[in-house]
Design a protein around this motif. Sequence first.
Motif, PDB file in Angstrom:
ATOM      1  N   HIS A 189      37.299   7.205  25.971  1.00  0.00           N
ATOM      2  CA  HIS A 189      36.162   6.572  25.302  1.00  0.00           C
ATOM      3  C   HIS A 189      36.454   5.081  25.253  1.00  0.00           C
ATOM      4  N   HIS A 190      35.434   4.241  25.371  1.00  0.00           N
ATOM      5  CA  HIS A 190      35.663   2.796  25.458  1.00  0.00           C
ATOM      6  C   HIS A 190      36.285   2.199  24.198  1.00  0.00           C
ATOM      7  N   GLU A 191      36.293   2.927  23.087  1.00  0.00           N
ATOM      8  CA  GLU A 191      36.929   2.431  21.861  1.00  0.00           C
ATOM      9  C   GLU A 191      38.262   3.127  21.586  1.00  0.00           C
ATOM     10  N   VAL A 192      38.852   3.690  22.619  1.00  0.00           N
ATOM     11  CA  VAL A 192      40.165   4.331  22.512  1.00  0.00           C
ATOM     12  C   VAL A 192      41.121   3.583  23.422  1.00  0.00           C
ATOM     13  N   SER A 193      42.271   3.211  22.893  1.00  0.00           N
ATOM     14  CA  SER A 193      43.270   2.513  23.702  1.00  0.00           C
ATOM     15  C   SER A 193      44.522   3.369  23.830  1.00  0.00           C
ATOM     16  N   LEU A 194      45.246   3.144  24.902  1.00  0.00           N
ATOM     17  CA  LEU A 194      46.441   3.907  25.239  1.00  0.00           C
ATOM     18  C   LEU A 194      47.617   2.953  25.348  1.00  0.00           C
ATOM     19  N   ALA A 195      48.716   3.299  24.684  1.00  0.00           N
ATOM     20  CA  ALA A 195      49.936   2.486  24.758  1.00  0.00           C
ATOM     21  C   ALA A 195      51.130   3.401  24.978  1.00  0.00           C
ATOM     22  N   GLY A 196      52.019   2.979  25.857  1.00  0.00           N
ATOM     23  CA  GLY A 196      53.235   3.734  26.112  1.00  0.00           C
ATOM     24  C   GLY A 196      54.252   3.540  24.994  1.00  0.00           C
ATOM     25  N   THR A 197      55.042   4.588  24.747  1.00  0.00           N
ATOM     26  CA  THR A 197      56.136   4.529  23.784  1.00  0.00           C
ATOM     27  C   THR A 197      57.395   5.075  24.452  1.00  0.00           C
ATOM     28  N   ASP A 198      58.513   5.030  23.752  1.00  0.00           N
ATOM     29  CA  ASP A 198      59.755   5.583  24.309  1.00  0.00           C
ATOM     30  C   ASP A 198      59.655   7.083  24.533  1.00  0.00           C
ATOM     31  N   GLU A 199      58.878   7.767  23.704  1.00  0.00           N
ATOM     32  CA  GLU A 199      58.787   9.225  23.777  1.00  0.00           C
ATOM     33  C   GLU A 199      57.572   9.735  24.532  1.00  0.00           C
ATOM     34  N   GLY A 200      56.630   8.855  24.896  1.00  0.00           N
ATOM     35  CA  GLY A 200      55.415   9.285  25.565  1.00  0.00           C
ATOM     36  C   GLY A 200      54.361   8.205  25.490  1.00  0.00           C
ATOM     37  N   SER A 201      53.286   8.478  24.770  1.00  0.00           N
ATOM     38  CA  SER A 201      52.201   7.512  24.599  1.00  0.00           C
ATOM     39  C   SER A 201      51.512   7.733  23.262  1.00  0.00           C
ATOM     40  N   VAL A 202      50.742   6.733  22.867  1.00  0.00           N
ATOM     41  CA  VAL A 202      49.942   6.820  21.658  1.00  0.00           C
ATOM     42  C   VAL A 202      48.516   6.409  22.013  1.00  0.00           C
ATOM     43  N   TYR A 206      45.660   7.451  14.967  1.00  0.00           N
ATOM     44  CA  TYR A 206      46.571   7.455  16.101  1.00  0.00           C
ATOM     45  C   TYR A 206      46.827   8.889  16.535  1.00  0.00           C
ATOM     46  N   TRP A 207      46.963   9.067  17.823  1.00  0.00           N
ATOM     47  CA  TRP A 207      47.293  10.375  18.400  1.00  0.00           C
ATOM     48  C   TRP A 207      48.524  10.179  19.260  1.00  0.00           C
ATOM     49  N   GLN A 208      49.593  10.905  18.955  1.00  0.00           N
ATOM     50  CA  GLN A 208      50.835  10.773  19.708  1.00  0.00           C
ATOM     51  C   GLN A 208      50.908  11.848  20.783  1.00  0.00           C
ATOM     52  N   LEU A 209      51.270  11.434  21.988  1.00  0.00           N
ATOM     53  CA  LEU A 209      51.439  12.353  23.115  1.00  0.00           C
ATOM     54  C   LEU A 209      52.905  12.386  23.512  1.00  0.00           C
ATOM     55  N   ASN A 210      53.433  13.572  23.752  1.00  0.00           N
ATOM     56  CA  ASN A 210      54.808  13.662  24.244  1.00  0.00           C
ATOM     57  C   ASN A 210      54.841  13.205  25.705  1.00  0.00           C
ATOM     58  N   GLY A 211      56.013  13.176  26.273  1.00  0.00           N
ATOM     59  CA  GLY A 211      56.174  12.674  27.635  1.00  0.00           C
ATOM     60  C   GLY A 211      55.346  13.406  28.670  1.00  0.00           C
ATOM     61  N   SER A 212      55.320  14.728  28.601  1.00  0.00           N
ATOM     62  CA  SER A 212      54.545  15.507  29.572  1.00  0.00           C
ATOM     63  C   SER A 212      53.048  15.269  29.418  1.00  0.00           C
ATOM     64  N   ALA A 213      52.567  15.234  28.177  1.00  0.00           N
ATOM     65  CA  ALA A 213      51.144  14.985  27.944  1.00  0.00           C
ATOM     66  C   ALA A 213      50.772  13.576  28.379  1.00  0.00           C
TER      67      ALA A 213
END
Length: 89
Positions: free
Chosen positions: A6-19, A28-35
Amino acid sequence: MGVRLHHEVSLAGTDEGSVLLDQRSGEYWQLNGSAATALRMLLDGAGEHEVAAALVADSPPGDVGLDEALRDVRELTAQLAAARLAVRS
């Protein structure tokens, strides 16, 4: 079938995956490495089967099968769509 955020959702990488940050709600929604890997591939236009095969290839031998990885990819896309974070394209 790919996915787009969605145009109002941003994605950022983290050490464990992404947010994912939903700027509409501030959640915030945290994604593990595989996701995170699956989502990035889907955003780049990869299909569900291609993503599942890549997840299997990146896993230790025998850890995850293709059917399970495909179910996981489909569940991820369904959860992102249900939360209105992404749509299938």
